[in-house]
Design a protein around this motif. Structure first.
Motif: not given
Length: 150
Positions: A27, A29, A31, A53, A128, A130-132
């Motif tokens: 996971a 991020f 920014y 987060w 932004q 993000e990878w989850l």
């Protein structure tokens, strides 16, 4: 002097509770941040944002790796409030008390290829990222390298 749009927050978070067949799930991020006065402030803001987060996503059992030993030492210092950026360190401690089994550890830069690849990906991005629970194909070789060298 204030730096504008010159720093990126990039963090690799290894989620112990959702390991895949390769032994790790990523996971991450990235920014842009503004109004910072030093690299140390950026590193601390990265960790603070990561904890926010994790709290928002209700993750637990997480190790956060940072390649700056001074930052990790400051976070674990008993007199953190008297240190430079004590207000950010206080916020980090506040978030750590609200999260279960989350730790911040030092990891040498040589074992953190994913963070450096993320910085490259995010450098040209104004949004932004993000990878989850999944990672872009472009990070898989770096993740494999990190897993073999930890």
């Amino acid at each position: 002097m204030w730096m504008e749009r010159s720093c990126l927050m990039v963090l690799k978070v290894e989620l112990e509770e959702s390991l895949d067949s390769q032994g790790a799930t990523l996971a991450a991020f990235a920014y842009h941040i503004t109004n910072v006065v030093s690299p140390k402030q950026v590193e601390l803001e990265v960790i603070k944002q990561a904890l926010q987060w994790l709290l928002k996503l209700q993750y637990q059992n997480v190790e956060i790796h940072n390649d700056c030993q001074l930052i990790v030492s400051d976070i674990h210092a008993s007199d953190y409030l008297s240190l430079e950026f004590g207000n950010i360190l206080h916020d980090i401690h506040h978030y750590l008390t609200r999260l279960q089994n989350v730790s911040i550890k030092f990891a040498p830069r040589t074992t953190d290829a994913v963070a450096h690849r993320l910085a490259s990906i995010a450098f040209d991005s104004d949004t932004q990222l993000e990878w989850l629970n999944s990672i872009p194909f472009s990070l898989r070789d770096a993740l494999s390298f990190d897993c073999k060298h930890q």
